[in-house]
Scaffold this motif. Structure first.
Motif, PDB file in Angstrom:
ATOM      1  N   LEU A 102      33.455 -62.151 -19.868  1.00  0.00           N
ATOM      2  CA  LEU A 102      34.293 -60.835 -20.099  1.00  0.00           C
ATOM      3  C   LEU A 102      35.030 -61.299 -21.242  1.00  0.00           C
ATOM      4  O   LEU A 102      35.470 -60.655 -22.236  1.00  0.00           O
ATOM      5  CB  LEU A 102      35.290 -60.791 -19.002  1.00  0.00           C
ATOM      6  N   ARG A 103      35.508 -62.761 -21.432  1.00  0.00           N
ATOM      7  CA  ARG A 103      36.414 -63.023 -22.296  1.00  0.00           C
ATOM      8  C   ARG A 103      35.557 -63.164 -23.835  1.00  0.00           C
ATOM      9  O   ARG A 103      36.024 -62.745 -24.721  1.00  0.00           O
ATOM     10  CB  ARG A 103      36.945 -64.383 -22.290  1.00  0.00           C
ATOM     11  N   VAL A 106      35.176 -59.476 -25.097  1.00  0.00           N
ATOM     12  CA  VAL A 106      36.179 -59.050 -25.630  1.00  0.00           C
ATOM     13  C   VAL A 106      36.606 -59.667 -27.012  1.00  0.00           C
ATOM     14  O   VAL A 106      37.011 -58.930 -28.004  1.00  0.00           O
ATOM     15  CB  VAL A 106      37.500 -59.165 -24.705  1.00  0.00           C
ATOM     16  N   LEU A 121      41.280 -51.457 -22.625  1.00  0.00           N
ATOM     17  CA  LEU A 121      39.943 -52.140 -22.397  1.00  0.00           C
ATOM     18  C   LEU A 121      39.528 -51.737 -20.732  1.00  0.00           C
ATOM     19  O   LEU A 121      40.265 -51.907 -19.945  1.00  0.00           O
ATOM     20  CB  LEU A 121      40.126 -53.484 -22.452  1.00  0.00           C
ATOM     21  N   LEU A 123      36.926 -52.148 -17.613  1.00  0.00           N
ATOM     22  CA  LEU A 123      35.628 -52.992 -16.776  1.00  0.00           C
ATOM     23  C   LEU A 123      34.396 -51.932 -16.660  1.00  0.00           C
ATOM     24  O   LEU A 123      34.732 -50.995 -16.024  1.00  0.00           O
ATOM     25  CB  LEU A 123      36.307 -53.786 -15.743  1.00  0.00           C
ATOM     26  N   GLN A 135      37.410 -61.250 -11.775  1.00  0.00           N
ATOM     27  CA  GLN A 135      37.330 -60.427 -12.978  1.00  0.00           C
ATOM     28  C   GLN A 135      38.641 -59.685 -13.566  1.00  0.00           C
ATOM     29  O   GLN A 135      38.835 -59.739 -14.820  1.00  0.00           O
ATOM     30  CB  GLN A 135      36.524 -59.139 -12.466  1.00  0.00           C
ATOM     31  N   LEU A 139      40.864 -60.197 -17.440  1.00  0.00           N
ATOM     32  CA  LEU A 139      41.547 -59.245 -17.888  1.00  0.00           C
ATOM     33  C   LEU A 139      43.138 -59.190 -18.171  1.00  0.00           C
ATOM     34  O   LEU A 139      43.674 -59.071 -19.256  1.00  0.00           O
ATOM     35  CB  LEU A 139      41.094 -57.887 -17.564  1.00  0.00           C
ATOM     36  N   ARG A 140      43.550 -59.845 -17.190  1.00  0.00           N
ATOM     37  CA  ARG A 140      45.147 -59.731 -17.047  1.00  0.00           C
ATOM     38  C   ARG A 140      45.318 -60.895 -18.179  1.00  0.00           C
ATOM     39  O   ARG A 140      46.664 -60.757 -18.854  1.00  0.00           O
ATOM     40  CB  ARG A 140      45.566 -59.953 -15.611  1.00  0.00           C
ATOM     41  N   ARG A 143      45.259 -59.697 -21.359  1.00  0.00           N
ATOM     42  CA  ARG A 143      46.546 -58.677 -21.893  1.00  0.00           C
ATOM     43  C   ARG A 143      47.866 -59.587 -22.031  1.00  0.00           C
ATOM     44  O   ARG A 143      48.563 -59.348 -22.886  1.00  0.00           O
ATOM     45  CB  ARG A 143      46.713 -57.655 -20.475  1.00  0.00           C
ATOM     46  N   VAL A 148      44.724 -57.532 -25.278  1.00  0.00           N
ATOM     47  CA  VAL A 148      44.400 -56.144 -24.632  1.00  0.00           C
ATOM     48  C   VAL A 148      45.818 -55.645 -24.381  1.00  0.00           C
ATOM     49  O   VAL A 148      46.713 -56.270 -23.919  1.00  0.00           O
ATOM     50  CB  VAL A 148      43.597 -56.601 -23.311  1.00  0.00           C
ATOM     51  N   ILE A 151      44.426 -51.943 -18.971  1.00  0.00           N
ATOM     52  CA  ILE A 151      43.218 -52.313 -18.522  1.00  0.00           C
ATOM     53  C   ILE A 151      42.826 -51.250 -17.485  1.00  0.00           C
ATOM     54  O   ILE A 151      43.443 -50.300 -17.019  1.00  0.00           O
ATOM     55  CB  ILE A 151      43.400 -53.391 -17.303  1.00  0.00           C
TER      56      ILE A 151
END
Length: 283
Positions: A102-103, A106, A121, A123, A135, A139-140, A143, A148, A151
């Motif tokens: 994921l990273r 991004v 962004l 998922l 997961q 993403l957090r 952010r 980001v 989410i």
């Protein structure tokens, strides 16, 4: 904020009728030039929300949008999705929402889109092989780092949405939904209750059925197209719905965006509201 606007996450203002870039060809040649023209025309016509994904050409769609639109006009939001990777399987892809994947996606999106922060962004799918906390935790972290802004999720159930909201603030949900496909009605209701943006993909009903014939009849009475009626119904259905119809043709783009000005009277809305039941009875 006018009625045709919505604040994603409570603060990111966009026009409710957006554009999905998935159908834009990105290979070199005349089709790519047409794609650039379509993206530019969308913004000229006032679109402020454009949807893409890492999966669309494995980054090529993101690069196409940057070539067409950078430097971006004020107020334009390009949302992308991560969590799907190439695969040797027959489908050519697989779910992969490991934090490092994921990273990496991004970071690639930031470079391809030529931005320092992705305002929304999403998922692309929840990966059942990876703990949800891992997961969304990844993403957090992105952010928190400022890469980001908000989410979102895609193709989730109400239960999955509830679980996700225990981990992060969820700003949007992108599920399949249309006038003739209301499977995710409970998810829409949950989003409306929480003020979460609901971005229906495949928003225009295309089935050949008694129901689609009725859509065509309503459209004829309004001197509109079935696609315009389908989109106008979505805009009326809930204030949190942000349709993102896609096309590779300017004429079709202009037709879709004109749906924002189509008025459906109570009688017409009632006829359209009953179509989902008609389609299910015909199955």
């Amino acid at each position: 904020m006018t009625v045709d606007m919505f604040r994603i996450g409570g603060d990111l203002g966009v026009r409710r009728l957006g554009f999905g870039a998935m159908r834009l060809p990105s290979e070199p040649g005349p089709a790519r030039e047409d794609s650039l023209a379509v993206a530019r025309r969308a913004v000229e016509l006032g679109v402020t929300l454009i949807d893409t994904a890492h999966m669309y050409g494995w980054g090529a769609n993101e690069e196409l949008l940057a070539e067409a639109l950078y430097p971006y006009v004020d107020g334009l939001t390009i949302t992308t999705k991560v969590g799907v990777a190439r695969s040797a399987s027959p489908a050519g892809w697989k779910l992969d929402a490991r934090p490092d994947v994921l990273r990496g996606q991004v970071e690639h999106a930031l470079r391809r889109l030529r931005v320092e922060r992705i305002e929304l962004l999403q998922l692309h799918r929840i990966d059942p092989a990876v703990p949800l906390a891992d997961q969304l935790g990844a993403l957090r972290e992105l952010r928190t780092e400022g890469k980001v802004g908000r989410i979102g999720l895609s193709e989730v159930t109400v239960t999955e949405l509830d679980r996700a909201r225990e981990i992060v603030d969820v700003a949007s949900v992108q599920n399949r939904y249309s006038l003739l496909d209301r499977e995710h009605e409970p998810v829409l209701a949950a989003c409306e209750a929480a003020g979460i943006a609901f971005l229906p993909w495949r928003p225009v009903a295309t089935a050949v059925s008694a129901a689609s014939a009725e859509i065509a009849a309503v459209a004829a009475e309004l001197n509109a197209t079935p696609a315009q009626v389908s989109l106008a119904w979505l805009l009326h259905r809930s204030p949190v719905i942000l349709p993102i119809p896609g096309t590779s043709r300017i004429a079709h783009l202009e037709e879709n965006l004109a749906a924002a000005h189509l008025h459906l009277d109570p009688a017409g809305l009632d006829r359209l509201d009953r179509l989902d039941r008609l389609d299910r009875l015909a199955e």
